[in-house]
Design a protein around this motif. Structure first.
Motif, PDB file in Angstrom:
ATOM      1  N   GLU A  88       0.757  -1.243  -0.060  1.00 44.83           N
ATOM      2  CA  GLU A  88       0.091   0.097  -0.113  1.00 44.83           C
ATOM      3  C   GLU A  88       0.749   1.180  -0.027  1.00 44.83           C
ATOM      4  N   ASN A  89       1.866   1.287   1.015  1.00 41.84           N
ATOM      5  CA  ASN A  89       2.664   2.604   0.844  1.00 41.84           C
ATOM      6  C   ASN A  89       4.021   2.296   0.706  1.00 41.84           C
ATOM      7  N   ILE A  90       4.224   1.169   0.088  1.00 40.67           N
ATOM      8  CA  ILE A  90       5.724   0.817  -0.238  1.00 40.67           C
ATOM      9  C   ILE A  90       5.865   0.510  -1.520  1.00 40.67           C
ATOM     10  N   ARG A  91       6.716   1.157  -2.443  1.00 43.56           N
ATOM     11  CA  ARG A  91       6.698   1.252  -3.796  1.00 43.56           C
ATOM     12  C   ARG A  91       8.255   1.019  -4.173  1.00 43.56           C
ATOM     13  N   PHE A  92       8.276  -0.047  -5.015  1.00 44.47           N
ATOM     14  CA  PHE A  92       9.762  -0.423  -5.583  1.00 44.47           C
ATOM     15  C   PHE A  92       9.917   0.185  -6.809  1.00 44.47           C
ATOM     16  N   LYS A  93      10.855   0.939  -6.980  1.00 44.48           N
ATOM     17  CA  LYS A  93      11.300   1.635  -8.298  1.00 44.48           C
ATOM     18  C   LYS A  93      12.689   1.280  -8.660  1.00 44.48           C
ATOM     19  N   ASN A  94      12.824   0.891  -9.957  1.00 45.47           N
ATOM     20  CA  ASN A  94      14.127   0.763 -10.842  1.00 45.47           C
ATOM     21  C   ASN A  94      14.069   2.049 -11.658  1.00 45.47           C
ATOM     22  N   MET A  95      14.653   3.162 -11.004  1.00 44.41           N
ATOM     23  CA  MET A  95      14.688   4.517 -11.781  1.00 44.41           C
ATOM     24  C   MET A  95      15.883   5.294 -11.242  1.00 44.41           C
ATOM     25  N   ASP A  96      16.007   6.261 -11.594  1.00 42.39           N
ATOM     26  CA  ASP A  96      17.181   7.294 -11.385  1.00 42.39           C
ATOM     27  C   ASP A  96      16.681   7.879 -10.140  1.00 42.39           C
ATOM     28  N   VAL A  97      17.408   8.089  -9.064  1.00 42.85           N
ATOM     29  CA  VAL A  97      17.064   8.587  -7.998  1.00 42.85           C
ATOM     30  C   VAL A  97      16.592  10.308  -7.982  1.00 42.85           C
ATOM     31  N   TYR A  98      17.506  11.013  -9.086  1.00 42.95           N
ATOM     32  CA  TYR A  98      17.136  12.400  -9.393  1.00 42.95           C
ATOM     33  C   TYR A  98      15.700  12.378  -9.839  1.00 42.95           C
ATOM     34  N   ARG A  99      15.164  11.712 -10.757  1.00 44.14           N
ATOM     35  CA  ARG A  99      13.981  11.598 -11.268  1.00 44.14           C
ATOM     36  C   ARG A  99      13.101  11.428 -10.123  1.00 44.14           C
ATOM     37  N   LEU A 100      13.121  10.430  -9.209  1.00 44.27           N
ATOM     38  CA  LEU A 100      12.366  10.235  -8.277  1.00 44.27           C
ATOM     39  C   LEU A 100      12.239  11.180  -7.332  1.00 44.27           C
ATOM     40  N   ILE A 101      13.259  11.762  -6.959  1.00 41.35           N
ATOM     41  CA  ILE A 101      13.205  13.025  -6.049  1.00 41.35           C
ATOM     42  C   ILE A 101      12.250  14.240  -6.620  1.00 41.35           C
ATOM     43  N   GLU A 102      12.422  14.570  -7.955  1.00 44.51           N
ATOM     44  CA  GLU A 102      11.684  15.400  -8.553  1.00 44.51           C
ATOM     45  C   GLU A 102      10.161  14.844  -8.751  1.00 44.51           C
ATOM     46  N   ALA A 103       9.825  13.885  -8.931  1.00 44.08           N
ATOM     47  CA  ALA A 103       8.448  13.176  -9.086  1.00 44.08           C
ATOM     48  C   ALA A 103       8.085  13.345  -7.610  1.00 44.08           C
ATOM     49  N   SER A 104       8.738  13.068  -6.395  1.00 45.85           N
ATOM     50  CA  SER A 104       8.307  13.154  -5.137  1.00 45.85           C
ATOM     51  C   SER A 104       7.984  14.353  -4.850  1.00 45.85           C
ATOM     52  N   LYS A 105       8.704  15.527  -5.280  1.00 47.09           N
ATOM     53  CA  LYS A 105       8.346  16.877  -4.971  1.00 47.09           C
ATOM     54  C   LYS A 105       7.093  17.366  -5.428  1.00 47.09           C
ATOM     55  N   GLN A 106       6.828  17.040  -6.777  1.00 54.70           N
ATOM     56  CA  GLN A 106       5.454  17.193  -7.157  1.00 54.70           C
ATOM     57  C   GLN A 106       4.272  16.532  -6.525  1.00 54.70           C
ATOM     58  N   GLU A 107       4.445  15.255  -6.257  1.00 56.60           N
ATOM     59  CA  GLU A 107       3.385  14.448  -5.450  1.00 56.60           C
ATOM     60  C   GLU A 107       3.356  14.836  -3.881  1.00 56.60           C
ATOM     61  N   SER A 108       4.326  15.461  -3.285  1.00 57.97           N
ATOM     62  CA  SER A 108       3.995  15.829  -1.849  1.00 57.97           C
ATOM     63  C   SER A 108       3.055  16.636  -1.623  1.00 57.97           C
ATOM     64  N   GLU A 109       2.619  16.325  -0.226  1.00 60.17           N
ATOM     65  CA  GLU A 109       1.654  17.227   0.306  1.00 60.17           C
ATOM     66  C   GLU A 109       2.293  18.575   1.113  1.00 60.17           C
ATOM     67  N   GLY A 110       3.605  18.733   0.509  1.00 59.10           N
ATOM     68  CA  GLY A 110       4.419  19.615   1.276  1.00 59.10           C
ATOM     69  C   GLY A 110       5.249  19.393   2.444  1.00 59.10           C
ATOM     70  N   LYS A 111       5.194  18.030   2.643  1.00 58.15           N
ATOM     71  CA  LYS A 111       6.144  17.608   3.623  1.00 58.15           C
ATOM     72  C   LYS A 111       7.251  17.393   3.207  1.00 58.15           C
ATOM     73  N   ASP A 112       8.225  16.781   3.857  1.00 61.94           N
ATOM     74  CA  ASP A 112       9.843  16.672   3.414  1.00 61.94           C
ATOM     75  C   ASP A 112       9.825  15.178   2.987  1.00 61.94           C
ATOM     76  N   ILE A 113      11.112  15.200   2.308  1.00 64.09           N
ATOM     77  CA  ILE A 113      11.490  13.806   1.597  1.00 64.09           C
ATOM     78  C   ILE A 113      12.696  13.414   2.473  1.00 64.09           C
ATOM     79  N   TRP A 114      12.708  12.279   3.124  1.00 62.04           N
ATOM     80  CA  TRP A 114      13.643  11.746   3.793  1.00 62.04           C
ATOM     81  C   TRP A 114      14.346  10.457   3.247  1.00 62.04           C
ATOM     82  N   ILE A 115      15.864  10.870   2.977  1.00 64.67           N
ATOM     83  CA  ILE A 115      16.654   9.914   2.552  1.00 64.67           C
ATOM     84  C   ILE A 115      17.163   8.890   3.729  1.00 64.67           C
ATOM     85  N   CYS A 116      16.427   7.803   3.731  1.00 58.50           N
ATOM     86  CA  CYS A 116      16.812   6.969   4.865  1.00 58.50           C
ATOM     87  C   CYS A 116      18.135   6.034   4.736  1.00 58.50           C
TER      88      CYS A 116
END
Length: 180
Positions: A88-116
């Motif tokens: 449900e809330n875990i997604r496996f992605k085979n993609m460039d981390v930079y593109r994932l960051i940019e997509a996550s910023k667009q989808e975010s509800e304004g909260k932060d992105i944690w690099i765990c």
């Protein structure tokens, strides 16, 4: 706009895991000393978690098997394998981390992105100067070898101190990227 935050524990000599890939040394502090919960307030400001497959495997097999620790946020696991096993809330992605960051910023509800974690994901973002905030919990141990957090980079990245906190021998240091 969402910030990209590297929130991670590191040994005094710069390692995030020992030579076996283990992180059990993080919790080897004085059991009788007062520990401070800095994670809960941090995590309340996060809606996206990004990690590598090795970090994910370590979480589900060693650190918190049977219970996902990051409920309430969408977790992206970067993998070189196919994008399968999505929960449900875990997604496996085979993609460039930079593109994932940019997509996550667009989808975010304004909260932060944690690099765990792990080191490879962090290093890519550090070398590209995409980390907005470095939140490092320095654990009082010298590991001598293992998985380093910081590798080499072709650029100097200037930071400014946001704050520090000390408890049970641990020093948390928070720096933000200086926009010069």
């Amino acid at each position: 706009m969402s910030k990209v935050i590297l929130y991670i524990a590191v040994s005094i000599d710069g390692y995030i895991a020992d030579d076996r890939g283990a992180v059990d040394w993080i919790s080897e502090q004085d059991e009788n000393a007062k520990m401070e919960d800095t994670f809960t307030p941090f995590f309340s400001g996060v809606d996206t978690v990004i990690m590598g497959r090795k970090t994910y495997n370590q979480i589900v097999t060693e650190l918190s098997p049977g219970q996902w620790s990051y409920e309430g946020a969408t977790t992206y696991v970067l993998t070189r394998h196919g994008e399968t096993d999505n929960a449900e809330n875990i997604r496996f992605k085979n993609m460039d981390v930079y593109r994932l960051i940019e997509a996550s910023k667009q989808e975010s509800e304004g909260k932060d992105i944690w690099i765990c974690g792990g080191a490879e994901v962090a290093r890519q973002l550090i070398s590209s100067n995409m980390i907005d905030t470095y939140h490092l919990a320095v654990i009082p141990v010298l590991l001598g070898n293992g998985i380093r957090l910081f590798g080499t980079t072709d650029r100097k990245i200037k930071l400014e101190m946001v704050g520090t906190k000390e408890y049970n021998g641990i020093i948390e240091m928070v720096y933000s990227r200086r926009n010069i």
